[in-house]
Write a protein that holds these residues in place. Sequence first.
Motif, PDB file in Angstrom:
ATOM      1  N   TYR A 192     -25.175 -39.929 -32.014  1.00 46.49           N
ATOM      2  CA  TYR A 192     -25.942 -39.640 -30.811  1.00 46.49           C
ATOM      3  C   TYR A 192     -25.673 -40.627 -29.671  1.00 46.49           C
ATOM      4  N   GLN A 193     -24.653 -41.458 -29.795  1.00 47.84           N
ATOM      5  CA  GLN A 193     -24.337 -42.449 -28.766  1.00 47.84           C
ATOM      6  C   GLN A 193     -22.946 -42.202 -28.191  1.00 47.84           C
ATOM      7  N   ARG A 194     -22.781 -42.618 -26.940  1.00 48.76           N
ATOM      8  CA  ARG A 194     -21.474 -42.583 -26.298  1.00 48.76           C
ATOM      9  C   ARG A 194     -21.284 -43.919 -25.586  1.00 48.76           C
ATOM     10  N   GLY A 195     -20.045 -44.347 -25.518  1.00 51.29           N
ATOM     11  CA  GLY A 195     -19.702 -45.578 -24.817  1.00 51.29           C
ATOM     12  C   GLY A 195     -18.927 -45.252 -23.556  1.00 51.29           C
ATOM     13  N   VAL A 196     -19.462 -45.640 -22.400  1.00 47.81           N
ATOM     14  CA  VAL A 196     -18.750 -45.485 -21.134  1.00 47.81           C
ATOM     15  C   VAL A 196     -17.966 -46.775 -20.932  1.00 47.81           C
ATOM     16  N   ILE A 197     -16.644 -46.655 -20.842  1.00 45.55           N
ATOM     17  CA  ILE A 197     -15.764 -47.816 -20.796  1.00 45.55           C
ATOM     18  C   ILE A 197     -15.278 -48.050 -19.363  1.00 45.55           C
TER      19      ILE A 197
ATOM     20  N   GLY B 278     -13.139 -44.203 -19.163  1.00 44.93           N
ATOM     21  CA  GLY B 278     -13.426 -42.999 -19.944  1.00 44.93           C
ATOM     22  C   GLY B 278     -14.671 -43.149 -20.781  1.00 44.93           C
ATOM     23  N   VAL B 279     -14.954 -42.100 -21.543  1.00 44.35           N
ATOM     24  CA  VAL B 279     -16.107 -42.080 -22.441  1.00 44.35           C
ATOM     25  C   VAL B 279     -15.569 -42.026 -23.854  1.00 44.35           C
ATOM     26  N   ARG B 280     -16.080 -42.875 -24.716  1.00 43.67           N
ATOM     27  CA  ARG B 280     -15.626 -42.915 -26.105  1.00 43.67           C
ATOM     28  C   ARG B 280     -16.816 -42.714 -27.039  1.00 43.67           C
ATOM     29  N   GLY B 281     -16.491 -42.290 -28.242  1.00 44.11           N
ATOM     30  CA  GLY B 281     -17.504 -42.133 -29.266  1.00 44.11           C
ATOM     31  C   GLY B 281     -17.799 -40.688 -29.523  1.00 44.11           C
ATOM     32  N   PRO B 282     -18.494 -40.371 -30.557  1.00 46.80           N
ATOM     33  CA  PRO B 282     -19.026 -41.273 -31.575  1.00 46.80           C
ATOM     34  C   PRO B 282     -17.934 -41.714 -32.542  1.00 46.80           C
ATOM     35  N   GLY B 283     -18.238 -42.719 -33.300  1.00 46.37           N
ATOM     36  CA  GLY B 283     -17.313 -43.221 -34.293  1.00 46.37           C
ATOM     37  C   GLY B 283     -16.754 -44.581 -33.931  1.00 46.37           C
ATOM     38  N   LEU B 284     -15.663 -44.909 -34.588  1.00 45.94           N
ATOM     39  CA  LEU B 284     -15.018 -46.208 -34.437  1.00 45.94           C
ATOM     40  C   LEU B 284     -13.888 -46.092 -33.414  1.00 45.94           C
TER      41      LEU B 284
ATOM     42  N   LYS C 267     -18.220 -52.115 -21.976  1.00 42.20           N
ATOM     43  CA  LYS C 267     -18.806 -50.893 -22.505  1.00 42.20           C
ATOM     44  C   LYS C 267     -20.279 -50.808 -22.132  1.00 42.20           C
ATOM     45  N   VAL C 268     -20.686 -49.612 -21.659  1.00 38.34           N
ATOM     46  CA  VAL C 268     -22.095 -49.309 -21.434  1.00 38.34           C
ATOM     47  C   VAL C 268     -22.437 -48.203 -22.419  1.00 38.34           C
ATOM     48  N   GLN C 269     -23.396 -48.463 -23.285  1.00 39.08           N
ATOM     49  CA  GLN C 269     -23.740 -47.512 -24.333  1.00 39.08           C
ATOM     50  C   GLN C 269     -24.909 -46.643 -23.894  1.00 39.08           C
ATOM     51  N   LEU C 270     -24.774 -45.325 -24.129  1.00 34.58           N
ATOM     52  CA  LEU C 270     -25.822 -44.376 -23.769  1.00 34.58           C
ATOM     53  C   LEU C 270     -26.239 -43.564 -24.985  1.00 34.58           C
ATOM     54  N   ASP C 271     -27.504 -43.208 -25.013  1.00 38.24           N
ATOM     55  CA  ASP C 271     -28.062 -42.342 -26.030  1.00 38.24           C
ATOM     56  C   ASP C 271     -28.092 -40.929 -25.442  1.00 38.24           C
ATOM     57  N   VAL C 272     -27.424 -39.965 -26.079  1.00 36.44           N
ATOM     58  CA  VAL C 272     -27.339 -38.611 -25.529  1.00 36.44           C
ATOM     59  C   VAL C 272     -28.337 -37.641 -26.171  1.00 36.44           C
ATOM     60  N   ARG C 273     -29.303 -38.173 -26.927  1.00 43.38           N
ATOM     61  CA  ARG C 273     -30.341 -37.314 -27.500  1.00 43.38           C
ATOM     62  C   ARG C 273     -31.305 -36.867 -26.402  1.00 43.38           C
ATOM     63  N   THR C 274     -32.073 -35.837 -26.702  1.00 43.66           N
ATOM     64  CA  THR C 274     -33.090 -35.351 -25.768  1.00 43.66           C
ATOM     65  C   THR C 274     -34.163 -36.410 -25.594  1.00 43.66           C
ATOM     66  N   LYS C 275     -34.508 -36.670 -24.345  1.00 46.15           N
ATOM     67  CA  LYS C 275     -35.534 -37.659 -24.026  1.00 46.15           C
ATOM     68  C   LYS C 275     -36.768 -36.946 -23.475  1.00 46.15           C
ATOM     69  N   THR C 276     -37.916 -37.532 -23.749  1.00 45.60           N
ATOM     70  CA  THR C 276     -39.185 -36.984 -23.294  1.00 45.60           C
ATOM     71  C   THR C 276     -39.742 -37.868 -22.198  1.00 45.60           C
TER      72      THR C 276
ATOM     73  N   PRO D 125     -22.054 -38.622 -19.789  1.00 49.53           N
ATOM     74  CA  PRO D 125     -22.455 -40.034 -19.687  1.00 49.53           C
ATOM     75  C   PRO D 125     -21.819 -40.775 -18.511  1.00 49.53           C
ATOM     76  N   SER D 126     -20.578 -40.457 -18.166  1.00 54.67           N
ATOM     77  CA  SER D 126     -19.935 -41.174 -17.053  1.00 54.67           C
ATOM     78  C   SER D 126     -20.624 -40.863 -15.731  1.00 54.67           C
ATOM     79  N   LYS D 127     -21.061 -39.620 -15.531  1.00 59.85           N
ATOM     80  CA  LYS D 127     -21.805 -39.278 -14.309  1.00 59.85           C
ATOM     81  C   LYS D 127     -23.174 -39.953 -14.298  1.00 59.85           C
ATOM     82  N   ALA D 128     -23.844 -39.973 -15.451  1.00 58.38           N
ATOM     83  CA  ALA D 128     -25.182 -40.575 -15.525  1.00 58.38           C
ATOM     84  C   ALA D 128     -25.141 -42.060 -15.159  1.00 58.38           C
ATOM     85  N   ILE D 129     -24.042 -42.735 -15.479  1.00 53.49           N
ATOM     86  CA  ILE D 129     -23.908 -44.162 -15.160  1.00 53.49           C
ATOM     87  C   ILE D 129     -23.426 -44.376 -13.733  1.00 53.49           C
ATOM     88  N   ASN D 130     -22.492 -43.545 -13.269  1.00 57.77           N
ATOM     89  CA  ASN D 130     -21.843 -43.785 -11.979  1.00 57.77           C
ATOM     90  C   ASN D 130     -22.500 -43.116 -10.775  1.00 57.77           C
ATOM     91  N   ARG D 131     -23.241 -42.057 -10.966  1.00 56.38           N
ATOM     92  CA  ARG D 131     -23.775 -41.308  -9.821  1.00 56.38           C
ATOM     93  C   ARG D 131     -25.181 -41.717  -9.405  1.00 56.38           C
TER      94      ARG D 131
END
Length: 187
Positions: free
Chosen positions: A27-32, A40-46, A56-65, A94-100
């Motif tokens: 459920y995480q992505r890394g914006v590099i 770019g965006v990396r993840g999930p995994g190694l 790296k900026v790490q984001l949680d892509v699960r639904t938020k309330t 995730p890249s738009k959420a961080i950059n825009r």
Amino acid sequence: MGSIIGSLAAAFVIAAFFKSIKLDREYQRGVIFRLGRLSGVRGPGLYMIIPWVDQKVQLDVRTKTVNIEPQETVTADSVTIRVNAVLYYRILDPSKAINRVENYAAAVYQVALTTLRNVVGQNILDDVLQNRDKINIKVQEIVDEITEPWGIVIERVEMKDVEIPSGMQRAMAKEAEAIREKRANWR
């Protein structure tokens, strides 16, 4: 002397190797960012990044309330009411959420807050009480349109509670009682 330099070099290479390894959960992505530019965006995994060059900026892509606190607003028929709601959103890009947008969570909250107040203010009290689904959909459409360029999708908006002033509640109760008495006398 040579063995000390060799040991330091080996320690540096080992440290660089471990610093370059990154792991993101499902459920995480890394914006590099490479030297400050989006790489770019990396993840999930190694995966690996270049140490001291990439950030790296790490984001949680699960639904938020988001709990939208009670808002006092005036309906189209000049009745002051308090409305609160809950909003569900998810990050699609995730890249738009961080950059825009500087702080996407606060921005989504503020957009939802003002939109809820505006949409409720365009309706009369009876519509707010009886047609919550239509108001929920309208709020969702407006907020989703605003947040779409940020890489965020609004999954759902639900009004939880509509508080009517006590004087208005008494007047509505008297009106309902008068209607019941009129029906009873008519039969």
